[in-house]
Write a protein that holds these residues in place. Structure first.
Motif, PDB file in Angstrom:
ATOM      1  N   ALA A  56       0.931  -1.333   0.055  1.00 49.75           N
ATOM      2  CA  ALA A  56       0.180   0.051  -0.293  1.00 49.75           C
ATOM      3  C   ALA A  56       1.191   1.133   0.033  1.00 49.75           C
ATOM      4  O   ALA A  56       0.637   2.321  -0.658  1.00 49.75           O
ATOM      5  CB  ALA A  56      -1.282  -0.449   1.644  1.00 49.75           C
ATOM      6  N   ARG A  57       2.061   1.079   0.794  1.00 50.68           N
ATOM      7  CA  ARG A  57       3.107   2.016   1.065  1.00 50.68           C
ATOM      8  C   ARG A  57       3.533   2.659  -0.650  1.00 50.68           C
ATOM      9  O   ARG A  57       3.809   4.000  -0.919  1.00 50.68           O
ATOM     10  CB  ARG A  57       4.676   2.316   2.080  1.00 50.68           C
ATOM     11  N   GLU A  58       3.679   1.881  -1.559  1.00 46.83           N
ATOM     12  CA  GLU A  58       4.596   1.772  -2.349  1.00 46.83           C
ATOM     13  C   GLU A  58       3.297   1.982  -3.599  1.00 46.83           C
ATOM     14  O   GLU A  58       3.975   3.220  -4.244  1.00 46.83           O
ATOM     15  CB  GLU A  58       5.269   0.385  -2.917  1.00 46.83           C
ATOM     16  N   LEU A  59       2.391   2.014  -3.075  1.00 42.94           N
ATOM     17  CA  LEU A  59       0.737   2.061  -4.300  1.00 42.94           C
ATOM     18  C   LEU A  59       0.887   3.522  -4.554  1.00 42.94           C
ATOM     19  O   LEU A  59       0.698   4.582  -4.906  1.00 42.94           O
ATOM     20  CB  LEU A  59       0.243   1.763  -4.117  1.00 42.94           C
ATOM     21  N   TYR A  60       0.831   3.858  -2.613  1.00 40.77           N
ATOM     22  CA  TYR A  60       0.889   5.721  -2.667  1.00 40.77           C
ATOM     23  C   TYR A  60       2.080   6.155  -3.032  1.00 40.77           C
ATOM     24  O   TYR A  60       2.138   7.621  -3.607  1.00 40.77           O
ATOM     25  CB  TYR A  60       0.312   5.734  -0.589  1.00 40.77           C
ATOM     26  N   LYS A  61       3.255   6.286  -2.836  1.00 35.32           N
ATOM     27  CA  LYS A  61       3.976   6.849  -2.892  1.00 35.32           C
ATOM     28  C   LYS A  61       4.409   6.745  -4.839  1.00 35.32           C
ATOM     29  O   LYS A  61       4.525   8.011  -5.293  1.00 35.32           O
ATOM     30  CB  LYS A  61       5.435   5.882  -3.233  1.00 35.32           C
ATOM     31  N   GLU A  62       3.778   5.951  -6.006  1.00 32.81           N
ATOM     32  CA  GLU A  62       3.617   5.620  -7.154  1.00 32.81           C
ATOM     33  C   GLU A  62       2.455   6.561  -7.578  1.00 32.81           C
ATOM     34  O   GLU A  62       2.189   7.390  -7.967  1.00 32.81           O
ATOM     35  CB  GLU A  62       3.153   4.272  -7.614  1.00 32.81           C
ATOM     36  N   GLU A  63       1.435   6.715  -6.523  1.00 30.19           N
ATOM     37  CA  GLU A  63       0.256   7.478  -6.936  1.00 30.19           C
ATOM     38  C   GLU A  63       1.096   9.236  -6.876  1.00 30.19           C
ATOM     39  O   GLU A  63       0.691  10.601  -7.877  1.00 30.19           O
ATOM     40  CB  GLU A  63      -0.828   7.680  -6.238  1.00 30.19           C
ATOM     41  N   LEU A  64       1.908   9.586  -5.756  1.00 32.78           N
ATOM     42  CA  LEU A  64       2.167  11.101  -5.299  1.00 32.78           C
ATOM     43  C   LEU A  64       3.164  11.018  -6.965  1.00 32.78           C
ATOM     44  O   LEU A  64       3.944  12.659  -6.740  1.00 32.78           O
ATOM     45  CB  LEU A  64       3.279  10.804  -4.214  1.00 32.78           C
ATOM     46  N   ARG A  65       3.949   9.824  -7.145  1.00 32.04           N
ATOM     47  CA  ARG A  65       5.217  10.524  -8.469  1.00 32.04           C
ATOM     48  C   ARG A  65       3.829  11.236  -9.719  1.00 32.04           C
ATOM     49  O   ARG A  65       4.445  11.521 -10.451  1.00 32.04           O
ATOM     50  CB  ARG A  65       6.017   9.589  -8.692  1.00 32.04           C
ATOM     51  N   GLU A  66       2.894  10.207  -9.649  1.00 35.62           N
ATOM     52  CA  GLU A  66       1.789  10.373 -10.828  1.00 35.62           C
ATOM     53  C   GLU A  66       1.610  12.180 -10.730  1.00 35.62           C
ATOM     54  O   GLU A  66       1.398  12.679 -11.650  1.00 35.62           O
ATOM     55  CB  GLU A  66       0.928   9.746 -11.508  1.00 35.62           C
ATOM     56  N   GLN A  67       1.237  11.922  -9.199  1.00 36.27           N
ATOM     57  CA  GLN A  67       0.902  13.544  -9.475  1.00 36.27           C
ATOM     58  C   GLN A  67       1.749  15.134 -10.310  1.00 36.27           C
ATOM     59  O   GLN A  67       1.259  16.029 -10.773  1.00 36.27           O
ATOM     60  CB  GLN A  67       0.047  14.225  -7.845  1.00 36.27           C
ATOM     61  N   GLY A  68       2.729  14.669 -10.161  1.00 31.83           N
ATOM     62  CA  GLY A  68       3.698  15.156 -11.000  1.00 31.83           C
ATOM     63  C   GLY A  68       3.661  15.524 -12.550  1.00 31.83           C
ATOM     64  O   GLY A  68       5.009  15.630 -13.116  1.00 31.83           O
ATOM     65  N   VAL A  69       3.659  14.425 -13.186  1.00 38.23           N
ATOM     66  CA  VAL A  69       3.165  13.871 -14.872  1.00 38.23           C
ATOM     67  C   VAL A  69       2.478  15.227 -15.288  1.00 38.23           C
ATOM     68  O   VAL A  69       0.747  15.511 -14.953  1.00 38.23           O
ATOM     69  CB  VAL A  69       3.042  12.919 -14.479  1.00 38.23           C
ATOM     70  N   TYR A  70       2.947  15.391 -16.061  1.00 36.53           N
ATOM     71  CA  TYR A  70       2.448  16.429 -17.005  1.00 36.53           C
ATOM     72  C   TYR A  70       1.389  15.852 -17.676  1.00 36.53           C
ATOM     73  O   TYR A  70       1.274  15.011 -18.248  1.00 36.53           O
ATOM     74  CB  TYR A  70       3.448  16.939 -18.015  1.00 36.53           C
ATOM     75  N   PRO A  71       0.092  16.811 -18.092  1.00 37.19           N
ATOM     76  CA  PRO A  71      -1.361  16.021 -18.546  1.00 37.19           C
ATOM     77  C   PRO A  71      -0.920  15.346 -19.976  1.00 37.19           C
ATOM     78  O   PRO A  71      -1.967  14.325 -20.837  1.00 37.19           O
ATOM     79  CB  PRO A  71      -2.262  16.877 -18.481  1.00 37.19           C
ATOM     80  N   LEU A  72       0.046  15.430 -20.636  1.00 36.13           N
ATOM     81  CA  LEU A  72       0.207  15.564 -22.048  1.00 36.13           C
ATOM     82  C   LEU A  72       1.181  13.956 -21.937  1.00 36.13           C
ATOM     83  O   LEU A  72       0.690  12.998 -22.438  1.00 36.13           O
ATOM     84  CB  LEU A  72       1.468  16.420 -22.871  1.00 36.13           C
ATOM     85  N   VAL A  73       1.674  13.781 -21.067  1.00 38.56           N
ATOM     86  CA  VAL A  73       2.450  12.365 -20.557  1.00 38.56           C
ATOM     87  C   VAL A  73       1.718  11.718 -20.323  1.00 38.56           C
ATOM     88  O   VAL A  73       1.611  10.107 -20.959  1.00 38.56           O
ATOM     89  CB  VAL A  73       3.556  12.455 -19.968  1.00 38.56           C
ATOM     90  N   LYS A  74       0.859  11.721 -19.388  1.00 36.84           N
ATOM     91  CA  LYS A  74      -0.578  11.056 -19.151  1.00 36.84           C
ATOM     92  C   LYS A  74      -1.307  10.519 -20.395  1.00 36.84           C
ATOM     93  O   LYS A  74      -1.865   9.569 -21.219  1.00 36.84           O
ATOM     94  CB  LYS A  74      -1.184  11.781 -17.925  1.00 36.84           C
ATOM     95  N   SER A  75      -1.871  11.388 -21.158  1.00 34.89           N
ATOM     96  CA  SER A  75      -2.815  11.054 -22.036  1.00 34.89           C
ATOM     97  C   SER A  75      -1.839  10.024 -23.847  1.00 34.89           C
ATOM     98  O   SER A  75      -2.786   9.533 -24.094  1.00 34.89           O
ATOM     99  CB  SER A  75      -2.572  12.520 -23.341  1.00 34.89           C
TER     100      SER A  75
END
Length: 130
Positions: A56-75
């Motif tokens: 669960a900690r690892e998933l939360y860390k991954e979600e925190l890292r995902e927050q800084g990703v540009y929307p274009l990269v997510k798309s």
């Protein structure tokens, strides 16, 4: 002992063995084996709980890292699977229109991609698993 429920279970095991086994030597041996098994099971359960917490900690860390990703990269990341599916459909239509010779394994590949993307994904989305 450590945890109240484990000490209660160990006491219960001890009392049950005392009532069931008449021989004192065998009673202590069986009691020790059963208590060891209970403790071993409790430790294994604690390991699994800690492993779940770590995951669960690892998933939360991954979600925190995902927050800084540009929307274009997510798309762009989100377009990979649809791009493969639609290009496969495009090639299938192109092959049908231009009468390209396709063998049975080609059809299996096309139908597998169609079923995965349009069939299974739709079912997963409706069930709330995707």
């Amino acid at each position: 002992m450590g945890f109240p429920i484990i000490s209660d279970v160990l006491d219960l095991v001890g009392k049950a063995v005392d009532k069931v086994i008449p021989d004192a030597n065998k009673r202590e041996e069986i009691k020790a084996k059963l208590q060891f098994a209970v403790m071993e099971q409790a430790l294994e359960e604690k390991k699994l709980v800690f492993q779940d917490l770590e995951n669960a900690r690892e998933l939360y860390k991954e979600e925190l890292r995902e927050q800084g990703v540009y929307p274009l990269v997510k798309s762009i990341r989100a377009l990979v699977r649809p791009s493969i599916a639609y290009s496969t459909i495009g090639f299938y239509i192109y092959a049908k229109i231009h009468s390209l010779p396709l063998n049975q394994s080609d059809y299996y590949l096309f139908y597998g991609i169609f079923a995965f993307y349009f069939g299974l994904r739709t079912v997963e989305k409706k069930m709330g698993k995707a």
